[in-house]
Design a protein around this motif. Structure first.
Motif, short mmCIF file in Angstrom:
data_model
loop_
_atom_site.label_atom_id
_atom_site.label_comp_id
_atom_site.label_asym_id
_atom_site.label_seq_id
_atom_site.Cartn_x
_atom_site.Cartn_y
_atom_site.Cartn_z
N LEU A 33 7.88 -0.47 7.63
CA LEU A 33 6.71 -0.47 7.13
C LEU A 33 6.05 -1.20 5.96
O LEU A 33 7.17 -0.73 5.19
N TYR A 34 5.46 -2.25 5.44
CA TYR A 34 5.16 -3.37 4.52
C TYR A 34 3.31 -2.71 4.03
O TYR A 34 2.44 -2.24 4.75
N ASN A 35 3.66 -3.28 2.49
CA ASN A 35 1.76 -2.40 2.38
C ASN A 35 1.32 -3.50 3.26
O ASN A 35 1.45 -5.36 3.06
N GLY A 36 0.52 -3.30 3.96
CA GLY A 36 -1.01 -3.71 4.46
C GLY A 36 0.13 -4.64 5.66
O GLY A 36 -0.97 -5.19 6.57
N SER A 37 1.03 -3.73 6.11
CA SER A 37 1.45 -4.78 7.48
C SER A 37 2.26 -3.94 8.35
O SER A 37 3.49 -3.22 7.33
N PHE B 199 -2.14 -13.77 5.40
CA PHE B 199 -2.35 -12.16 5.71
C PHE B 199 -1.73 -12.17 4.52
O PHE B 199 -1.82 -10.39 4.94
N THR B 200 -1.12 -12.00 3.94
CA THR B 200 -0.62 -10.97 2.85
C THR B 200 0.53 -10.72 3.19
O THR B 200 0.89 -9.37 3.44
N VAL C 75 1.63 -7.33 12.33
CA VAL C 75 0.10 -5.75 13.00
C VAL C 75 -0.32 -5.46 11.48
O VAL C 75 0.66 -4.74 10.59
N GLY C 76 -2.03 -6.13 11.56
CA GLY C 76 -1.98 -5.49 9.86
C GLY C 76 -4.01 -4.90 10.64
O GLY C 76 -4.59 -5.21 11.53
N ASP C 77 -4.35 -4.99 8.99
CA ASP C 77 -5.91 -5.31 9.63
C ASP C 77 -6.50 -6.29 9.85
O ASP C 77 -6.44 -6.84 9.42
N SER C 78 -6.99 -5.66 10.85
CA SER C 78 -7.77 -6.72 11.54
C SER C 78 -6.51 -8.56 12.13
O SER C 78 -7.64 -9.03 12.62
N PHE C 79 -5.42 -7.96 12.13
CA PHE C 79 -4.80 -9.19 12.55
C PHE C 79 -3.38 -9.06 13.37
O PHE C 79 -2.95 -7.90 13.37
#
Length: 330
Positions: A78-82, A57-58, A108-112
């Motif tokens: 807030l982090y890059n990608g999540s 999930f990076t 919480v991220g892109d589609s996950f």
């Protein structure tokens, strides 16, 4: 790894579906289909067990460190990608009069969505079951899970605050009862209650700032249509925090009143002791004088001397008793 995975599922168009067992394949499928997201729930994973989640999930290493070590304040990072959110669910044991806090982290991220639970009292299982019965809510994607979890945690705050208020009313009635309880234990009970309220405040008060940010603009993975729902959660949290602050003030006032009561009681006891000491001093003084047995002491050889001395002592004690009684010392 299976020992720490509580649940893992792909939700497509608001409904749970079977997906690949591999996280990477499941995430790729959710992103490829659209209107889908992957929700993975974990319970107290170790660093080795969480490595696969981190890589697939990076996730940012600082957020991963917080999720593994726990003991965090409620916050939003807030982090890059999540998006990383920390919540502290609260439960109250009415029999033991203790507040217990757990920890709940959400990525919480892109589609996950990845949830990590530490301790007990987490409402995650109930939230997942309820959301799966409300596909129209799950259609909003990962933000709907974040909202539902925050709403469930804040609802717990409200319930615990109500239970604390009821117990505080019982304690208050005991403190101010005409025949109060054991003064030796009431102060310790008030202080212990205050410690439980402080534990509650540590969980609820810091959450106000993250809720305010989620209700505003510019938070990734939280669409604009979700902001009113987070504002509603923020309003409920504000009421819960106000209740906790009111409990804390009441406890301080009750403790001050109890200490004042004890001071008044001690003064009353000292007055009674002084009154009885004064009544005992009069016959002691007279008996001491006549016990000196000087040859020329007045009325020493009179046959009525002894009864007269006893009557004088009894009369003075009776008069002092009436005097102290009228003044409220006895």
């Amino acid at each position: 790894m299976p020992c720490v995975i509580v649940d893992c599922a792909i939700y497509r168009n608001g409904r749970r579906t079977d997906g690949p067992a591999d996280f990477s394949d499941a995430l790729d499928e959710a992103r490829a289909v659209g209107d889908s997201f992957l929700w993975v729930g974990l319970h107290e994973p170790t660093e080795e067990e969480f490595d696969l989640i981190t890589s697939e999930f990076t996730l940012h290493p600082l957020a991963v460190e917080d999720a593994l070590k726990a003991h965090q304040r409620p916050k939003l990072e807030l982090y890059n990608g999540s998006l990383f959110v920390v919540l502290k669910p609260v439960t109250y044991d009415d029999e033991a009069d203790t507040v217990t806090t757990g920890e709940l982290m959400l990525f919480v991220g892109d589609s996950f969505v990845v949830t990590v639970r530490h301790g007990e009292g987490s409402p995650l299982a109930q939230v997942r079951q309820r959301l799966e019965l409300e596909p129209e809510v799950l259609r909003h994607g990962p933000a709907s899970v974040l909202y539902a979890v925050c709403d469930a945690v804040v609802d717990q705050y409200t319930e615990v605050a109500t239970e604390l208020q009821l117990d505080l009313e019982e304690l208050e009635a005991e403190v101010f009862a005409p025949m109060g309880g054991d003064n030796r234990t009431i102060a310790s009970r008030i202080y212990s209650f205050k410690r439980q309220v402080l534990e509650f405040r540590r969980a609820s008060a810091p959450l106000a700032e993250p809720m305010s940010r989620l209700a505003g603009v510019g938070v990734p993975f939280v669409p604009e249509r979700s902001q009113p729902f987070f504002r509603d959660v923020g309003d409920h949290l504000m009421r819960a925090n106000e209740s906790v602050e009111g409990l804390d003030r009441l406890l301080s006032d009750i403790l001050s009143a109890h200490l004042a009561q004890m001071g008044v009681q001690q003064n009353d006891d000292m007055r009674k002791i002084s009154a009885w000491a004064a009544m005992a001093a009069v016959p002691t003084m007279i008996a001491g004088i006549y016990g000196m047995n000087f040859t020329h002491m007045w009325e020493l050889r009179q046959p009525w001397g002894y009864p007269a001395a006893v009557l004088v002592m009894a009369g003075l004690v009776f008069w002092l008793h009436r005097l102290f009684k009228r003044r409220g010392w006895l």
